[in-house]
Design a protein around this motif. Structure first.
Motif, short mmCIF file in Angstrom:
data_model
loop_
_atom_site.label_atom_id
_atom_site.label_comp_id
_atom_site.label_asym_id
_atom_site.label_seq_id
_atom_site.Cartn_x
_atom_site.Cartn_y
_atom_site.Cartn_z
N GLY A 479 -95.33 35.10 -44.01
CA GLY A 479 -95.66 33.75 -43.58
C GLY A 479 -96.06 33.73 -42.11
N ASP A 480 -96.49 32.55 -41.66
CA ASP A 480 -97.00 32.40 -40.30
C ASP A 480 -96.01 31.74 -39.36
OD1 ASP A 480 -99.41 33.47 -41.18
OD2 ASP A 480 -100.21 31.51 -41.75
N SER A 481 -94.83 31.43 -39.84
CA SER A 481 -93.89 30.67 -39.01
C SER A 481 -93.05 31.55 -38.09
CB SER A 481 -92.96 29.83 -39.89
OG SER A 481 -92.21 30.67 -40.76
N PHE A 482 -93.06 32.86 -38.31
CA PHE A 482 -92.21 33.74 -37.49
C PHE A 482 -92.73 33.82 -36.06
CE2 PHE A 482 -91.33 37.92 -35.65
CZ PHE A 482 -89.95 37.90 -35.67
N ARG A 483 -91.80 33.76 -35.12
CA ARG A 483 -92.14 33.91 -33.70
C ARG A 483 -91.20 34.91 -33.08
NH1 ARG A 483 -96.46 32.73 -31.23
NH2 ARG A 483 -95.50 31.83 -29.39
N ILE A 484 -91.75 35.75 -32.20
CA ILE A 484 -90.92 36.67 -31.43
C ILE A 484 -89.94 35.85 -30.59
CG2 ILE A 484 -90.95 38.37 -29.56
CD1 ILE A 484 -92.15 39.59 -31.98
N PRO A 485 -88.65 36.21 -30.58
CA PRO A 485 -87.70 35.46 -29.74
C PRO A 485 -88.16 35.38 -28.29
CG PRO A 485 -86.52 36.96 -31.20
CD PRO A 485 -87.98 37.25 -31.38
N PHE A 486 -88.09 34.18 -27.73
CA PHE A 486 -88.43 33.84 -26.35
C PHE A 486 -89.94 33.79 -26.09
CE2 PHE A 486 -84.21 35.88 -26.01
CZ PHE A 486 -83.50 34.80 -25.50
N ALA A 487 -90.75 33.99 -27.13
CA ALA A 487 -92.20 33.91 -26.92
C ALA A 487 -92.62 32.48 -26.59
CB ALA A 487 -92.94 34.42 -28.16
N ASP A 488 -92.03 31.50 -27.25
CA ASP A 488 -92.39 30.10 -26.95
C ASP A 488 -91.96 29.72 -25.54
OD1 ASP A 488 -93.52 29.75 -29.44
OD2 ASP A 488 -91.65 29.01 -30.35
N GLU A 489 -90.77 30.17 -25.14
CA GLU A 489 -90.31 29.88 -23.78
C GLU A 489 -91.23 30.56 -22.75
OE1 GLU A 489 -86.59 29.93 -26.42
OE2 GLU A 489 -88.56 30.87 -26.32
N ALA A 490 -91.66 31.76 -23.07
CA ALA A 490 -92.58 32.46 -22.15
C ALA A 490 -93.91 31.71 -22.05
CB ALA A 490 -92.81 33.89 -22.64
N GLN A 491 -94.40 31.19 -23.17
CA GLN A 491 -95.65 30.44 -23.14
C GLN A 491 -95.52 29.19 -22.28
OE1 GLN A 491 -98.73 31.31 -25.00
NE2 GLN A 491 -99.36 29.90 -23.38
N SER A 492 -94.38 28.51 -22.39
CA SER A 492 -94.16 27.31 -21.57
C SER A 492 -94.08 27.67 -20.09
CB SER A 492 -92.86 26.62 -22.01
OG SER A 492 -92.93 26.21 -23.35
N ALA A 493 -93.41 28.78 -19.78
CA ALA A 493 -93.32 29.21 -18.38
C ALA A 493 -94.70 29.58 -17.84
CB ALA A 493 -92.36 30.39 -18.27
N TRP A 494 -95.52 30.22 -18.67
CA TRP A 494 -96.87 30.59 -18.22
C TRP A 494 -97.73 29.35 -18.01
CZ3 TRP A 494 -102.02 30.41 -19.75
CH2 TRP A 494 -102.88 31.31 -19.09
N ASN A 495 -97.59 28.36 -18.89
CA ASN A 495 -98.34 27.12 -18.72
C ASN A 495 -97.97 26.42 -17.41
OD1 ASN A 495 -99.60 27.52 -21.17
ND2 ASN A 495 -98.16 26.26 -22.32
N ALA A 496 -96.70 26.55 -17.02
CA ALA A 496 -96.28 25.95 -15.75
C ALA A 496 -96.86 26.72 -14.57
CB ALA A 496 -94.75 25.93 -15.67
N LEU A 497 -96.98 28.04 -14.70
CA LEU A 497 -97.57 28.85 -13.63
C LEU A 497 -99.08 28.63 -13.53
CD1 LEU A 497 -95.79 32.31 -14.09
CD2 LEU A 497 -95.59 30.80 -12.11
#
Length: 609
Positions: A479-497
Motif C-alpha cells: 500500500g501507499d500509506s506507509f511512511r518512514i518514521p520522522f519523515a513527515d516531521e523532517a518535511q515540516s522542518a524543511w518547509n520551515a527552513l
C-alpha cells in the motif's frame, strides 16, 4: 584523517600477536566435503580490456601491495594514457592474465602464494586484534572483475534480508525498517534480537562456500575454487599461517561468498523482521516465532563453522507486554543483554530519539579530537581535511539515519566545534553572517564546511525517500500509506527552513534538497547585503571563484598556500575583517594592523632606496 583521529594502531609484532592471529585463522571444525573442481568447460567468465581498465581504476591510490610488492597504483600509472602504446599493450596482457585466472588455470603449486596474503594485526579497543590480509594485486583485480560481473543478479537474490552486498542504501534501509518495526504500536508484545557472529569471515567452512558458488554463480567458480579449495599462505613478519577456513580478509569477493554461505539459513527464518548486514543479524517478531528461529539458526550456523557470540547479543522488548518472555530468550542465549530506548543502536545508528543526544555528543568528542590534531598541520592542509574528511563526512551517516534536528542544542554544540576549528585554521574571527556563508557549499559561494543545522533535515529526507521502497520490502508492507518514521516531521522542518519552496523532483538525492536550501540561504544573505558586500557575494557565486578551494594542497606542484595567503583568500571570500584596531600599552588608541602594515611597507621601501 583516519590516522589523526584514530585511537588504535598496529598491534606489536611478537609471539602474543602471532598466537592471536593463529586463533583468528582456525582449522576446519569438521571434515570438509569440497565439491568437485570445475569441469574445464567454456562457462568461465571472460572479461574485456575495458572491464579490466575500469577495475584497475577503481582501486584506491593508497591501496597496499600483497606479497609481490606490486601496488594497484603501479598498474594505474603503467597503463595510463601517458604510457602510450606500451600502456595499451600491457593492458591487453593483463586482460589475458585475468581471463587465465578466471578459468582456474593457474599452476596449483603457486596457488598458495598467489592467492595468499601479507597479514597485519590492528589493535582493537577491547584489547583484541583485528587481522588485515592484503592479497596479491592481481588476485584482488580478478576478484573485483568477478564481483562486478555478478553483483546486480546476486544482490537481487539476497535482498531483502541480506543488505550487506550490492544494495544501495542497505545500511540506512535496515535502520529505518527496524525503527518502523520497533515504533509500531501494534508490535508492543514483540521483541527484536540482535545477533553477533564470532570471527565470521574467518570461520565459515569453505565447502559450504564453494557449494553455493558452484550452484549460484558458476561463471566465477573456477577462480573461487582455486582460491579456496586448498589452504593458502598468510605471512606475518617472518612467520606463516595456513588459511584453511573462511573468506580471506580484503578479498573483494569475500562479502558475496560469505552472504551466499549463510543465505539458506537466513532465508529459512520466519520472523517478520529479518535483516542481515553481512554477519550482523537482526530478527524481530512475536516471541514464539523469534525463539523458534533462534533455536533453528544456531545449529544451522554451527554446521557452517559459525558460532554466535552470545555475550554480544542484545534484545529489545517493543513494549511492556514483551517483558514477561525475556527469561526464555536468556535461556536460549546465555549472556543476552536487554537494551532500552536510551541505548538501542543498530549498525552504529540510534533507533529511538532517546539515544540520538548521546550519539551527537560522541560525534562532538570525535570532532574535538580531530580539532586538536589539525593544529599540527599547515592551514591549507587543515582546511582541506576539515572540509573533506572531518566535518560533514564524519556526521553524514548519523544525520541521514536519525532525526538530529530534534536536538538543536547538541547540533549547535557540534557546529560550534566546527566554527572554532575553522577560526583556528584561518586565524580569523567569524561573525554570524560570515559563519553562515562559510557553511554553504563551495558552488554556492561558501567554504564547504557544512553545518549540521543546515544539512541535517535534507540528509534525512534524502535517505528516507531513497530507501522507502527497500524498507517496505523488508517489512512486507503493501500500500501507499506507509511512511518512514520522522519523515513527515523532517518535511515540516524543511518547509520551515525553505518557505515557498517545493520539494525536489528527485527527492532520493541529498544534493537536490541541499541546492534548494542553499539558494534560499544565499537569497537571505543578499537581502541583508549591499554595495561591496553584495558584489562580493555575487562574485563568490561564479563557478571559477571557488576553484582554488578544490585544489589539493601540494608543495610539489605549487598549490600549497602559506598560512597568511590562505587567511587573506578566505577573508576576501567571506568578507571578514582581517585587521582590527588595537589599544596601545599607554591606553591610547593605536593604528590598525592594516595601517601598521602600510607604514612598515613604506619604511622598508625608503630603507631600500
Amino acid at each position: 584523517m583516519r590516522l589523526l583521529v584514530s585511537d588504535g594502531g598496529l598491534a606489536p609484532f611478537g609471539e602474543d600477536t602471532l598466537r592471536a592471529l593463529q586463533e583468528k585463522h582456525p582449522s576446519p571444525s569438521r571434515p570438509l566435503s569440497i565439491p568437485d573442481g570445475p569441469d574445464g568447460g567454456d562457462n568461465a567468465l571472460t572479461v574485456s580490456v575495458e572491464d579490466v581498465a575500469d577495475a584497475i581504476g577503481s582501486f584506491y591510490n593508497s591501496s597496499a601491495s600483497g606479497l609481490d610488492g606490486l601496488r594497484p597504483q603501479h598498474l594505474k600509472e603503467l597503463i595510463s594514457p601517458s604510457a602510450g602504446d606500451n600502456g595499451f599493450r600491457l593492458l591487453e596482457s593483463i586482460t589475458c592474465l585475468c581471463n587465465f585466472m578466471l578459468r582456474g588455470a593457474v599452476n596449483p603449486e603457486v596457488c598458495p602464494y598467489i592467492y595468499g596474503a601479507s597479514l597485519f594485526a590492528l589493535a582493537k579497543k577491547d584489547g583484541g586484534i583485528r587481522p588485515i590480509a592484503v592479497g596479491n594485486t592481481f588476485r584482488r583485480l580478478v576478484a573485483k572483475l568477478g564481483c562486478r560481473a555478478v553483483k546486480d543478479r546476486m544482490a537481487a537474490l539476497l535482498r531483502p534480508h541480506q543488505l550487506g552486498f550490492g544494495t544501495a542504501l542497505g545500511c540506512e534501509a535496515a535502520i529505518h525498517a527496524t525503527r518502523a518495526f520497533a515504533m509500531n504500536v501494534g508490535n508492543s508484545g514483540k521483541v527484536i534480537v540482535k545477533l553477533d557472529v564470532c570471527n565470521a569471515f574467518n570461520s565459515v567452512e569453505r565447502d559450504t562456500v564453494l557449494a553455493q558458488v558452484k550452484d549460484l554463480i558458476p561463471s566465477v567458480y573456477p577462480f573461487v575454487y582455486q582460491c579456496y579449495a586448498k589452504a593458502s599462505k598468510l605471512f606475518f613478519d617472518d612467520s606463516s599461517i595456513e588459511s584453511q577456513v573462511g573468506a580471506q580478509q580484503g578479498d573483494p569477493l569475500g562479502p558475496l561468498i560469505f552472504s551466499l554461505a549463510i543465505h539458506k539459513a537466513v532465508e529459512s527464518l520466519k520472523s517478520p523482521l529479518n535483516i542481515w548486514y553481512l554477519d550482523d543479524g537482526t530478527i524481530g517478531g512475536p516471541q514464539d516465532v523469534v525463539a523458534r528461529d533462534i533455536h533453528r539458526l544456531f545449529p544451522a550456523l554451527g554446521e557452517m563453522g559459525l558460532k554466535v557470540n552470545t555475550a554480544k547479543c542484545e534484545i529489545f522488548p517493543c513494549g511492556p507486554e514483551a517483558m514477561a518472555g525475556l527469561a526464555t530468550f536468556k535461556d536460549l542465549i546465555p549472556g543476552l543483554r536487554v537494551v532500552t530506548k536510551d541505548n538501542f543502536m543498530l549498525l552504529g545508528a540510534p533507533i529511538f530519539p532517546d539515544a540520538v543526544s548521546a550519539a551527537l555528543r560522541e560525534k562532538k568528542e570525535l570532532l574535538l579530537r580531530g580539532h586538536a590534531e589539525l593544529k599540527r598541520l599547515s592551514a591549507h592542509v587543515a582546511l582541506v581535511l576539515l572540509r573533506g574528511s572531518l566535518s560533514l563526512p564524519k556526521l553524514t551517516y548519523l544525520i541521514r539515519t536519525s532525526p538530529t534536528w530534534l536536538f538543536p542544542q547538541e547540533v549547535a554544540d557540534i557546529d560550534e566545534v566546527l566554527r572554532c576549528s575553522l577560526e583556528d585554521i584561518i586565524n580569523i574571527s567569524l561573525g554570524e553572517r560570515e559563519w553562515r556563508q562559510a557553511g554553504l557549499p563551495v558552488r554556492h559561494g561558501g567554504l564547504g564546511v557544512r553545518r549540521v543545522q543546515d544539512i541535517g533535515v535534507s540528509a534525512f529526507l534524502a535517505s528516507a525517500n531513497g530507501s522507502l521502497e527497500l524498507v517496505t520490502n523488508i517489512i512486507f508492507f503493501e500500500g501507499d500509506s506507509f511512511r518512514i518514521p520522522f519523515a513527515d516531521e523532517a518535511q515540516s522542518a524543511w518547509n520551515a527552513l525553505c518557505p515557498n519552496t517545493t520539494s525536489p523532483e528527485k527527492p532520493q538525492y541529498q544534493r537536490n534538497w541541499d541546492d534548494l536550501w542553499a539558494k534560499s540561504a544565499v537569497a537571505d544573505l543578499m537581502e541583508l547585503s549591499s554595495g561591496a558586500d553584495l558584489a562580493r557575494l555575487r562574485a563568490a557565486l561564479c563557478p571559477e571563484s571557488g576553484a582554488w578551494l578544490h585544489a589539493l594542497p601540494s608543495p610539489h606542484v605549487g598549490t600549497l598556500l602559506d598560512d597568511n595567503t590562505l587567511r587573506i583568500g578566505v577573508a576576501l571570500r567571506l568578507g571578514c575583517r582581517m585587521c582590527e584596531p588595537h589599544t596601545c600599552r599607554c591606553d591610547k588608541a593605536g593604528k590598525t594592523k592594516e595601517e601598521q602594515n602600510v607604514t612598515t611597507t613604506v619604511g622598508v621601501q625608503i630603507h631600500k632606496k
